[in-house]
Design a protein around this motif. Sequence first.
Motif, short mmCIF file in Angstrom:
data_model
loop_
_atom_site.label_atom_id
_atom_site.label_comp_id
_atom_site.label_asym_id
_atom_site.label_seq_id
_atom_site.Cartn_x
_atom_site.Cartn_y
_atom_site.Cartn_z
N ARG A 201 -5.28 2.98 2.87
CA ARG A 201 -4.45 3.56 1.81
C ARG A 201 -4.52 2.70 0.55
O ARG A 201 -4.77 1.49 0.59
CB ARG A 201 -3.00 3.69 2.28
CG ARG A 201 -2.82 4.56 3.52
CD ARG A 201 -3.31 5.99 3.29
NE ARG A 201 -2.49 6.69 2.33
CZ ARG A 201 -1.41 7.41 2.66
NH1 ARG A 201 -1.05 7.52 3.94
NH2 ARG A 201 -0.72 8.03 1.74
N LYS A 202 -4.27 3.33 -0.58
CA LYS A 202 -4.39 2.69 -1.88
C LYS A 202 -3.42 1.52 -2.02
O LYS A 202 -2.28 1.57 -1.58
CB LYS A 202 -4.12 3.72 -2.98
CG LYS A 202 -4.20 3.17 -4.40
CD LYS A 202 -3.86 4.26 -5.41
CE LYS A 202 -3.85 3.71 -6.83
NZ LYS A 202 -3.49 4.76 -7.83
N ARG B 23 0.82 -1.21 0.00
CA ARG B 23 0.00 0.00 0.00
C ARG B 23 0.86 1.27 0.00
O ARG B 23 2.05 1.24 0.33
CB ARG B 23 -0.94 -0.01 1.20
CG ARG B 23 -1.92 -1.18 1.19
CD ARG B 23 -2.94 -1.10 2.31
NE ARG B 23 -3.88 -2.22 2.28
CZ ARG B 23 -4.99 -2.24 1.55
NH1 ARG B 23 -5.31 -1.20 0.78
NH2 ARG B 23 -5.79 -3.29 1.58
N THR B 24 0.21 2.38 -0.33
CA THR B 24 0.91 3.67 -0.39
C THR B 24 1.19 4.24 0.99
O THR B 24 2.00 5.17 1.13
CB THR B 24 0.09 4.69 -1.19
OG1 THR B 24 -1.20 4.83 -0.57
CG2 THR B 24 -0.07 4.24 -2.63
N GLY B 25 0.56 3.72 2.04
CA GLY B 25 0.77 4.20 3.39
C GLY B 25 0.52 3.09 4.40
O GLY B 25 0.06 1.99 4.05
#
Length: 535
Positions: free
Chosen positions: A496-497, A489-491
């Motif tokens: 998060r995406k 994930r992006t975070g």
Amino acid sequence: MAAAGGSISSLPLTTRWAMPLKAGSYNYSSPKGPRCVPVQGGSTEHLGQDLSAADGTAIYAVGDGVVTRVANPVNGASGQIVVEHNVGGRRVFSGYYHMWTASKYVRVGQKVKAGQKIALVGSSGPSTGAHLHLDIWYDAWYSNGTAIDPVPFLKSRGVDLKGGARVVYNLTTPSTCTYYAATTLNLRSSASLAAPVKVVLPHGTKVTSWPGAYSNGFVRVKATVKGVAYSGWAWHPYVTPSDPTGRPVALTTANPTHKATANLNMRDLASTSGQRLLVIATGGKVKVTGTSGTWSKITYGTRTGWVSTAYLAKLPAASSGSSSGSSGSSSGAADTTGSNVDKLPAPTERKASGTALATSKQTMRASASTSAKAVKTVPSGAVLSLKATAGTWYKIAYGGKTGYLRQSAATKVQPASGLGMMKSKQVLRSYASTSAAAVRTASAGTAVTLRAAAGDWYQISQRGQVGWVRKSTVTKGSKSATTAGVHLRTGASTSRKSLTVLKKGTVVYIVGKSGTWRKTVAGSRVGWVHGDYLK
């Protein structure tokens, strides 16, 4: 690096002790304790006692025991022998160093007796002249042990190193040390390669330090650059007590004649990496014409070279006479009289492979000699292909040319592997120097592949292009693997995406964490994976 034998109970108690060298055959010189770095690469803390003697003098085991280490000189390191003893049920190790061949008389596992010949005095490794370095360790040798002063240890057991010496030099520890930058050198705010750089010290910059001022591979120094005073930490391997620019300081003394206090190597450079021209026997007279750090430039007979100042004693004017090429008062010296005394055979070449980085701007020579024809200028940070070793030289290929370069002017490149992440935006360079051509720019937080390491540089690849960056700008990942299919994930949150789904068993590299989440490099992507899905 610790050497250890089997169970201590398997070793008989050491009850007999002996001199490491025959009484009257040696001089008592550098003692244990803090000191100034004597040669480039030398320590700021002397861990034992030096006994200077003629090259080839017999070395004896100081006590009954078992040999646990035998290492012949290699890559600039000295010859080493370590013997383990059982002293009242406690492990004690005696170390013997600088012999030319450590394996001549003993092997690992061999039992030896006090007074048994185990080696011959030499001058291998970081050494200014033929001598025995003797140290004593409690519990383990080196990394996990405690070094103690061998002089009182042996004296309490009936072995008097001072009393058996031909000459005792009462050396005092100086209050400060003078060093030079052996190459262009970062002065950092603390003893870490990740610490901010205060100033870049140009090659040959004179700096001041203090005996024992060392931490984590760095030496604490102060320097003045362009009229501004700085203090900080310099990387120890690139600090030298001799001016690397070769600028000798002229002497003003009316009587320059000295004598050698031990069998003394004369070299073509003010460094132990210099080629040995000859050995000046104890008592040999020389004329000192200049100094550079801890070295003196001398004339001996018809030859000129460099020797360690620590092994020279000034003669009174009445007895100075002229410098001579005679053998002096000590037998066993390498420079007997005769016209061929100064002529050395060409160093033996041994095949080598791999690559190295030039640590400073150097001249490639047509043969392994500073007097050989210049072939090409090698810039600092250049990548060199190793072909052979020849004494203290490398035979290299660079820029379409083949020639010779001093080993002290290059650092071998070691393989590196795995993935990492850029800490900040950096320019990838064509070789390990900030003056090298730019290959590409790597953005902060992007993934890189580690290919090689040399000094404080990494060679990395990104998007098919290869270049060099400082190690301090890269976070090296720790290897892991996914235990199930999991989102990258992006975070650090399930909200998060998702960048992608990593399959079970995917190899990843962890470069950070936030709570139960791990910042992860997977291929060319950097993202976050929950720690429960990593092993």
